[in-house]
Structure formats: structure tokens, C-alpha cells
Motif scaffolding. Structure first.
Motif, PDB file in Angstrom:
ATOM      1  N   ARG A 191     106.273  -1.151  37.897  1.00 39.85           N
ATOM      2  CA  ARG A 191     105.041  -1.360  38.647  1.00 39.85           C
ATOM      3  C   ARG A 191     105.078  -0.529  39.913  1.00 39.85           C
ATOM      4  O   ARG A 191     106.055  -0.541  40.653  1.00 39.85           O
ATOM      5  CB  ARG A 191     104.854  -2.840  38.952  1.00 39.85           C
ATOM      6  N   VAL A 206      99.104  -3.197  43.189  1.00 36.58           N
ATOM      7  CA  VAL A 206     100.186  -3.184  42.214  1.00 36.58           C
ATOM      8  C   VAL A 206      99.610  -2.677  40.900  1.00 36.58           C
ATOM      9  O   VAL A 206      98.601  -3.184  40.428  1.00 36.58           O
ATOM     10  CB  VAL A 206     100.756  -4.612  42.008  1.00 36.58           C
ATOM     11  N   GLU A 207     100.259  -1.669  40.334  1.00 38.35           N
ATOM     12  CA  GLU A 207      99.723  -1.061  39.129  1.00 38.35           C
ATOM     13  C   GLU A 207     100.846  -0.806  38.126  1.00 38.35           C
ATOM     14  O   GLU A 207     101.858  -0.181  38.474  1.00 38.35           O
ATOM     15  CB  GLU A 207      99.081   0.271  39.554  1.00 38.35           C
ATOM     16  N   ALA A 208     100.677  -1.310  36.904  1.00 42.48           N
ATOM     17  CA  ALA A 208     101.686  -1.072  35.862  1.00 42.48           C
ATOM     18  C   ALA A 208     101.615   0.396  35.439  1.00 42.48           C
ATOM     19  O   ALA A 208     100.539   0.918  35.191  1.00 42.48           O
ATOM     20  CB  ALA A 208     101.439  -1.982  34.669  1.00 42.48           C
ATOM     21  N   ASN A 212     108.363 -11.221  42.486  1.00 42.46           N
ATOM     22  CA  ASN A 212     107.044 -11.320  41.846  1.00 42.46           C
ATOM     23  C   ASN A 212     106.079 -12.160  42.674  1.00 42.46           C
ATOM     24  O   ASN A 212     104.912 -11.811  42.829  1.00 42.46           O
ATOM     25  CB  ASN A 212     107.172 -11.926  40.444  1.00 42.46           C
ATOM     26  N   TRP A 250     108.450   1.945  43.661  1.00 44.10           N
ATOM     27  CA  TRP A 250     108.456   1.261  42.369  1.00 44.10           C
ATOM     28  C   TRP A 250     109.023  -0.133  42.572  1.00 44.10           C
ATOM     29  O   TRP A 250     109.945  -0.320  43.353  1.00 44.10           O
ATOM     30  CB  TRP A 250     109.340   2.022  41.378  1.00 44.10           C
TER      31      TRP A 250
END
Length: 132
Positions: free
Chosen positions: A95, A78-80, A64, A38
Motif C-alpha cells: 500500500r 492509502v492506495e493498493a 492498520n 510504502w
């Protein structure tokens, strides 16, 4: 003709500067945790891997930037995702970061001092645990 993933990773490990150091540390952390982490856990994990002696300051802004460059280089996805916060039962968005090719990164890191030092410290730790 772009560089292949192996060359990109080697280039990151060779480069200096805060951003590249953080990108290298993200790759190390993800490899140690089998390719997934995460975003909120990356900096604490990196500090652990570095044995809390680190010669740059990783903050959210730098993180970031490092993540978006690694994603642009196609090394990570990268996935929310929503995560539950225990015990408050609130959820929040974090994320989920995944290495696209764990095997290749692991091969390149096999020659990396920081990565090897961390693994040998882990081995020492497990050796010292009392056996039942």
C-alpha cells in the motif's frame, strides 16, 4: 466545526498511548521521506527515525488501525499498488501511503523533538562522511 489539519496533527503529537504514538511516528516518517512511503517500509523506517529506542511495539494490526484513522482524518491517502520483488520478478500488493499536505505536517513537526533529533543525527552523519 471540525479541527483543521494543523490542529489534528498537534493533537496527535500531544496524545499518549500506543496508537497515537504510532500515528505521530507515521507522520514523522512520511515527512522525512517527502510525503510518500510504502506500508511495508513504515515500521522499519520508524525504528530508524526513533534510533531503535522505542517505548511501544508497532505491529501490523496497530499499523492498520493507525493508517485508517489518519486516512479518516484526511491526513493521508492509502492506495493498493502492485510492487515488483527484485530479483525474483514476483509481484505483490503493497500500500502506497501519501501525506495529503506535506507542508503543514512539516511546519507542525518543526517543533517536534523526535523529528528534530533525527534530522540533526542525519546532519552529523553527513558531516562525518569523508570528502573527496
Amino acid at each position: 466545526m471540525g479541527m483543521n489539519p494543523k490542529q489534528i496533527i498537534e493533537e496527535i503529537l500531544r496524545s499518549s498511548g500506543e496508537l497515537n504514538k504510532l500515528k505521530a511516528d507515521i507522520l514523522r516518517a512520511l515527512t522525512i521521506f517527502n510525503g510518500v512511503s510504502w506500508m511495508s517500509e513504515l515500521i522499519p523506517d520508524i525504528l530508524k527515525i526513533r534510533g531503535y529506542s522505542i517505548d511501544y511495539l508497532p505491529d501490523e494490526k496497530l499499523l492498520n488501525k493507525a493508517l485508517s484513522q489518519l486516512e479518516a482524518a484526511n491526513l493521508i491517502s492509502v492506495e493498493a499498488r502492485r510492487r515488483g520483488d527484485f530479483p525474483s520478478k514476483r509481484t505483490y500488493v503493497d500500500r502506497l501511503i501519501r501525506l495529503r499536505d506535506l507542508k503543514t505536517v512539516r511546519e507542525v513537526l518543526a517543533r517536534d523533538e523526535i523529528y528534530k533529533r533525527y534530522l540533526s543525527r542525519q546532519m552529523e552523519f553527513f558531516r562525518e562522511l569523508p570528502r573527496r
